[in-house]
Design a protein around this motif. Sequence first.
Motif, PDB file in Angstrom:
ATOM      1  N   HIS A 179      -0.531  20.896   6.219  1.00 13.72           N
ATOM      2  CA  HIS A 179      -1.536  20.791   4.947  1.00 13.72           C
ATOM      3  C   HIS A 179      -0.758  20.483   3.779  1.00 13.72           C
ATOM      4  O   HIS A 179      -1.357  19.693   2.727  1.00 13.72           O
ATOM      5  CB  HIS A 179      -2.345  22.065   4.998  1.00 13.72           C
ATOM      6  N   LEU A 180       0.208  21.204   3.461  1.00 14.42           N
ATOM      7  CA  LEU A 180       1.060  21.075   2.287  1.00 14.42           C
ATOM      8  C   LEU A 180       1.665  19.857   2.252  1.00 14.42           C
ATOM      9  O   LEU A 180       1.838  19.070   0.961  1.00 14.42           O
ATOM     10  CB  LEU A 180       2.325  22.400   2.224  1.00 14.42           C
ATOM     11  N   ILE A 181       2.160  19.172   3.231  1.00 14.77           N
ATOM     12  CA  ILE A 181       2.763  17.812   3.331  1.00 14.77           C
ATOM     13  C   ILE A 181       1.622  16.749   2.902  1.00 14.77           C
ATOM     14  O   ILE A 181       2.058  16.144   1.944  1.00 14.77           O
ATOM     15  CB  ILE A 181       3.269  17.543   4.705  1.00 14.77           C
ATOM     16  N   VAL A 182       0.739  16.845   3.582  1.00 16.17           N
ATOM     17  CA  VAL A 182      -0.436  15.772   3.339  1.00 16.17           C
ATOM     18  C   VAL A 182      -0.932  15.868   1.748  1.00 16.17           C
ATOM     19  O   VAL A 182      -1.287  15.080   1.331  1.00 16.17           O
ATOM     20  CB  VAL A 182      -1.538  16.122   4.137  1.00 16.17           C
ATOM     21  N   LYS A 183      -1.224  17.046   1.231  1.00 14.36           N
ATOM     22  CA  LYS A 183      -1.715  17.585  -0.107  1.00 14.36           C
ATOM     23  C   LYS A 183      -0.582  17.150  -0.928  1.00 14.36           C
ATOM     24  O   LYS A 183      -0.946  16.450  -1.934  1.00 14.36           O
ATOM     25  CB  LYS A 183      -1.693  19.080  -0.175  1.00 14.36           C
TER      26      LYS A 183
ATOM     27  N   LEU B  99      -4.169   7.792   6.500  1.00 12.92           N
ATOM     28  CA  LEU B  99      -4.005   8.498   4.985  1.00 12.92           C
ATOM     29  C   LEU B  99      -3.966   7.238   4.271  1.00 12.92           C
ATOM     30  O   LEU B  99      -4.606   7.507   3.116  1.00 12.92           O
ATOM     31  CB  LEU B  99      -2.397   8.961   5.143  1.00 12.92           C
ATOM     32  N   THR B 100      -3.180   6.044   4.648  1.00  9.71           N
ATOM     33  CA  THR B 100      -3.094   5.091   3.840  1.00  9.71           C
ATOM     34  C   THR B 100      -4.771   4.271   3.352  1.00  9.71           C
ATOM     35  O   THR B 100      -4.846   4.173   2.263  1.00  9.71           O
ATOM     36  CB  THR B 100      -2.496   3.848   4.445  1.00  9.71           C
TER      37      THR B 100
ATOM     38  N   THR C 294       0.839  -1.246  -0.064  1.00  9.48           N
ATOM     39  CA  THR C 294       0.092   0.031   0.050  1.00  9.48           C
ATOM     40  C   THR C 294       0.772   1.212   0.096  1.00  9.48           C
ATOM     41  O   THR C 294       1.876   1.210  -0.245  1.00  9.48           O
ATOM     42  CB  THR C 294      -0.971  -0.225   1.316  1.00  9.48           C
ATOM     43  N   SER C 295       0.153   2.439   0.236  1.00 15.01           N
ATOM     44  CA  SER C 295       0.963   3.571   0.254  1.00 15.01           C
ATOM     45  C   SER C 295       1.554   3.838   1.429  1.00 15.01           C
ATOM     46  O   SER C 295       2.197   4.952   1.737  1.00 15.01           O
ATOM     47  CB  SER C 295      -0.146   4.582  -0.070  1.00 15.01           C
TER      48      SER C 295
END
Length: 249
Positions: free
Chosen positions: A239-243, A102-103, A68-69
């Motif tokens: 926010h930027l990292i997750v995006k 998130l995965t 998976t991711s």
Amino acid sequence: MLKKLIIILPFIFLLFSDIGHAAPNLSIPGLDLDAGSASEPEEVATSIKLVILLTVLSVAPAILLLMTSFTRVVIVLSFVRTALGTQQMPPNQVIIGLSLFLTMFIMGPIFSEINEKAYQPFVEGEITQQQAFDSASQPLKEFMAKHTREKDLSLFLDYAKKDKPATIKDIPINVLIPAFAISELKTAFQMGFMIFLPFLIIDMIVSSILMAMGMMMLPPVMISLPFKILLFILVDGWHLIVKSLLISF
């Protein structure tokens, strides 16, 4: 055994969404473990299969996460913490927990497809175990092949002395999984390098200023840490990292 894991493991994530709705009517069945003697060879074989299955399930999470991711997500989030220099903040439990959710979010459509095309027909007796394995492995193969570098895949194909497959379906699963894993490691480290750069610049500026002021005994990290945290907050770093992670898939 790997075939059974590929069919069963993706539905561990699906259980989390079903448990909340089924909780009011949930009944826990009793469990009876009988270690009596076996009178037939088939009974001994079944017991051995059960022991082997329980043993394999102990490493099942690692097998699932490599497909998976999760690998990319958890490494990038760990790089963020290291680049900030906040030691154990956020804690490991938060990093791993966020990576797992998130995965599940990223892999949700794939697991839903497996549930619809493989697991449900298999449970209802419409398809055989081999057909369920083929149907369940196809979405995972497509996901892994999409994020696997051709160079990494060729490495394992050459070592296994296998010809280049014509389609994704023809790629052996035991070749695709390690190729996907090392591709994910390279991608995660590339993203980690880009994350490190702005924080490294802050460390260099602070260190140069302290040297110019003759404050060589004062650790530059102690002074630069608040500025790195401030910069991370101002740009809405999480926010930027997750995006970036979501876009990368």
